[in-house]
Scaffold this active site. Structure first.
Site, PDB file in Angstrom:
ATOM      1  N   HIS A   1      83.024 -39.639  40.476  1.00  0.00           N
ATOM      2  CA  HIS A   1      82.721 -41.094  40.764  1.00  0.00           C
ATOM      3  C   HIS A   1      82.834 -41.501  42.176  1.00  0.00           C
ATOM      4  O   HIS A   1      82.460 -42.741  42.750  1.00  0.00           O
ATOM      5  CB  HIS A   1      83.658 -42.129  40.053  1.00  0.00           C
ATOM      6  CG  HIS A   1      85.115 -42.060  40.605  1.00  0.00           C
ATOM      7  ND1 HIS A   1      85.834 -41.236  40.191  1.00  0.00           N
ATOM      8  CD2 HIS A   1      85.631 -42.902  41.398  1.00  0.00           C
ATOM      9  CE1 HIS A   1      87.061 -41.277  40.855  1.00  0.00           C
ATOM     10  NE2 HIS A   1      86.985 -42.221  41.504  1.00  0.00           N
TER      11      HIS A   1
HETATM   12  C1  UD1 Z   1      87.818 -47.617  42.308  1.00  0.00           C
HETATM   13  C2  UD1 Z   1      88.566 -47.235  43.510  1.00  0.00           C
HETATM   14  C3  UD1 Z   1      88.964 -45.725  43.570  1.00  0.00           C
HETATM   15  C4  UD1 Z   1      89.267 -45.259  42.301  1.00  0.00           C
HETATM   16  C5  UD1 Z   1      88.367 -45.683  41.301  1.00  0.00           C
HETATM   17  C6  UD1 Z   1      88.888 -45.303  39.755  1.00  0.00           C
HETATM   18  C7  UD1 Z   1      88.147 -48.518  45.483  1.00  0.00           C
HETATM   19  C8  UD1 Z   1      87.926 -48.672  46.873  1.00  0.00           C
HETATM   20  N1  UD1 Z   1      88.057 -47.678  44.899  1.00  0.00           N
HETATM   21  O1  UD1 Z   1      86.361 -46.987  42.696  1.00  0.00           O
HETATM   22  O2  UD1 Z   1      89.846 -45.333  44.677  1.00  0.00           O
HETATM   23  O3  UD1 Z   1      89.745 -43.554  42.295  1.00  0.00           O
HETATM   24  O4  UD1 Z   1      88.210 -47.114  41.372  1.00  0.00           O
HETATM   25  O5  UD1 Z   1      87.901 -45.537  38.680  1.00  0.00           O
HETATM   26  O6  UD1 Z   1      89.334 -49.496  45.070  1.00  0.00           O
HETATM   27  N2  UD1 Z   1      82.149 -51.027  37.512  1.00  0.00           N
HETATM   28  C9  UD1 Z   1      81.714 -51.502  36.410  1.00  0.00           C
HETATM   29  N3  UD1 Z   1      82.884 -51.701  35.420  1.00  0.00           N
HETATM   30  C10 UD1 Z   1      84.219 -51.562  35.593  1.00  0.00           C
HETATM   31  C11 UD1 Z   1      84.636 -51.368  37.055  1.00  0.00           C
HETATM   32  C12 UD1 Z   1      83.632 -51.072  37.971  1.00  0.00           C
HETATM   33  O7  UD1 Z   1      80.651 -51.397  35.794  1.00  0.00           O
HETATM   34  O8  UD1 Z   1      84.963 -51.860  34.983  1.00  0.00           O
HETATM   35  C13 UD1 Z   1      81.267 -50.757  38.654  1.00  0.00           C
HETATM   36  C14 UD1 Z   1      80.925 -51.889  39.553  1.00  0.00           C
HETATM   37  O9  UD1 Z   1      80.145 -52.764  39.178  1.00  0.00           O
HETATM   38  C15 UD1 Z   1      80.758 -51.025  40.794  1.00  0.00           C
HETATM   39  C16 UD1 Z   1      81.169 -49.738  40.701  1.00  0.00           C
HETATM   40  O10 UD1 Z   1      81.395 -49.438  39.236  1.00  0.00           O
HETATM   41  O11 UD1 Z   1      79.234 -51.068  40.863  1.00  0.00           O
HETATM   42  C17 UD1 Z   1      82.477 -49.545  41.490  1.00  0.00           C
HETATM   43  O12 UD1 Z   1      83.581 -50.291  41.135  1.00  0.00           O
HETATM   44  P1  UD1 Z   1      84.942 -50.554  42.163  1.00  0.00           P
HETATM   45  O13 UD1 Z   1      85.848 -51.395  41.372  1.00  0.00           O
HETATM   46  O14 UD1 Z   1      84.369 -51.381  43.297  1.00  0.00           O
HETATM   47  O15 UD1 Z   1      85.105 -48.938  42.626  1.00  0.00           O
HETATM   48  P2  UD1 Z   1      85.285 -47.658  41.818  1.00  0.00           P
HETATM   49  O16 UD1 Z   1      84.012 -46.926  42.293  1.00  0.00           O
HETATM   50  O17 UD1 Z   1      85.236 -47.799  40.407  1.00  0.00           O
END
Ligand code: UD1
Length: 373
Positions: free
Chosen positions: A209
């Protein structure tokens, strides 16, 4: 009656929940403490959040900020904007933040500017790669924290080198391992292997991820080609993060995967993210794990499962020097080569690092009582 130590524990994203669970439990059992749980809502899908609260027995958050997704600046700013009124209302003695996600730095920064003490769990880890958003979050959070709880020796050295006074550093062990040891038995009753038609030791697990791996089409494709090649010899189960799923569709990579668990076919089996107990059971019985996660490098070390890390560095070097982790990067040949070595019987002998013994939560509570009460 003496005043209780009022503590706000902040969680936001999936890896935070496993660390907060044993600490909340320990704090709730400590009469001198009044713990609160705030969820920023950075992760909001049931599979990324609610399922973990259920599996881990985490109490319902006292407050859910419901922040959700956005660019890094938007997400971080929104968390700060929503967290500030909570602090002004509750006036806690300490804010505890976990790990390296955007919620960690956002809430630490909000607290410190209001004069509230900050405790950082998992302090001092460094990949030395400033292109990783998590590395920026780690460095900044440590710089403004009052109590730095560390999981491994490299973290203490990094903090001392950065000028953090020794008195602020507390080597307490690893909260995520507290959770793993508490739930290992329970995970045995998970039926995930039957659901996926998998036999113990007859499959590998993939998780992916990191932005650097899944937002770059060429790198993502190189990893998938490698895993596809491996999956023609042994099935690979891939519980897929929502960010990664979006990118699979954006790049048209659907052809790499199968989506139905057939006992007769090899291939990469793409599934939704799993809850904690199912995932623990899945990796416990795996032949190997391929991952770019931080926490899974630690979990596999404790479980004694070979872990091949799909990154060029790790902020958790103890998993290499003492555990079962090997850095393989994102090069197709290297990933395939190292995995074949494992399939051909090469075994990685590891041992469990100091203080990864299920007692980190007790040590953290002791420090907070001794220093803040
Ligand atoms: C985040 C953390 C990362 C951690 C990871 C574990 C930061 C910078 N990154 O990354 O360190 O290892 O979580 O999972 O904080 N999304 C969904 N549903 C959700 C959550 C996210 O669809 O419940 C999608 C969001 O819309 C976005 C993407 O996933 O497009 C990224 O989500 P985000 O929380 O920004 O960071 P992660 O990549 O999950």
């Amino acid at each position: 009656m003496p005043k209780k130590l009022k503590i706000i524990n902040v969680v936001g994203a999936r890896p935070n929940f496993m660390k907060a669970a044993p600490l909340m439990e320990q704090m709730l059992e400590t009469p001198a403490m009044e713990p609160f749980l705030v969820h920023t809502g950075q992760h909001y899908d049931d599979r990324m959040s609610k399922f973990f609260f259920d599996d881990l027995g985490l109490p319902k958050p006292d407050m859910d900020l419901g922040v959700g997704s956005g660019s890094h600046a938007q997400q971080t700013a929104e968390i700060m904007r929503c967290f500030e009124p909570v602090l002004l209302k509750e006036r806690p003695d300490v804010v505890v933040v976990f790990g390296d996600v955007n919620s960690t730095i956002a809430c630490a920064l909000t607290a410190v500017k209001l004069g509230v003490a900050v405790a950082h769990v998992e302090a001092g880890l460094r990949s030395f790669d400033r292109t990783m958003p998590e590395e920026i979050n780690r460095v900044l959070t440590d710089a403004i924290s009052d109590y730095l709880f560390t999981t491994e020796p490299s973290a203490n050295e990094n903090l001392l080198r950065e000028g953090v006074p020794k008195e602020k550093i507390f080597p307490v062990g690893n909260l995520m391992i507290d959770t793993l040891l508490r739930h290992k038995e329970r995970a045995q009753s998970s039926t995930i292997l039957q659901t996926l038609n998998c036999m113990p030791q007859a499959y590998g697990v993939l998780t992916l991820h990191r932005a650097s791996n899944v937002d770059d089409e060429e790198i993502f494709q190189s990893i998938l080609k490698a895993v596809f090649e491996i999956s023609q010899k042994i099935r690979v189960v891939f519980p897929c993060h929502p960010r990664t799923k979006k990118q699979i569709h954006a790049f048209g990579f659907e052809h790499f995967f199968m989506t139905r668990p057939s006992p007769f076919h090899c291939g990469i089996l793409l599934i939704d993210p799993l809850g904690y107990l199912d995932f623990l059971r899945l990796i416990s019985e795996a032949k190997f794990v391929l991952t770019d996660s931080g926490g899974i490098q630690e979990e596999t070390t404790v479980l004694g499962i070979p872990c091949l890390t799909l990154r060029e560095n790790t902020e958790r070097p103890v998993t290499i020097t003492e555990g079962t982790n090997v850095i393989v990067g994102t090069d197709r040949e290297k990933i395939v080569g190292k995995t074949l070595e494992i399939l051909n019987g090469y075994s990685l002998q590891g041992r469990i690092p100091e203080h990864w013994d299920g007692k980190a939560s007790e040590r953290i509570v002791r420090v907070l009582i001794d220093y803040c009460a």
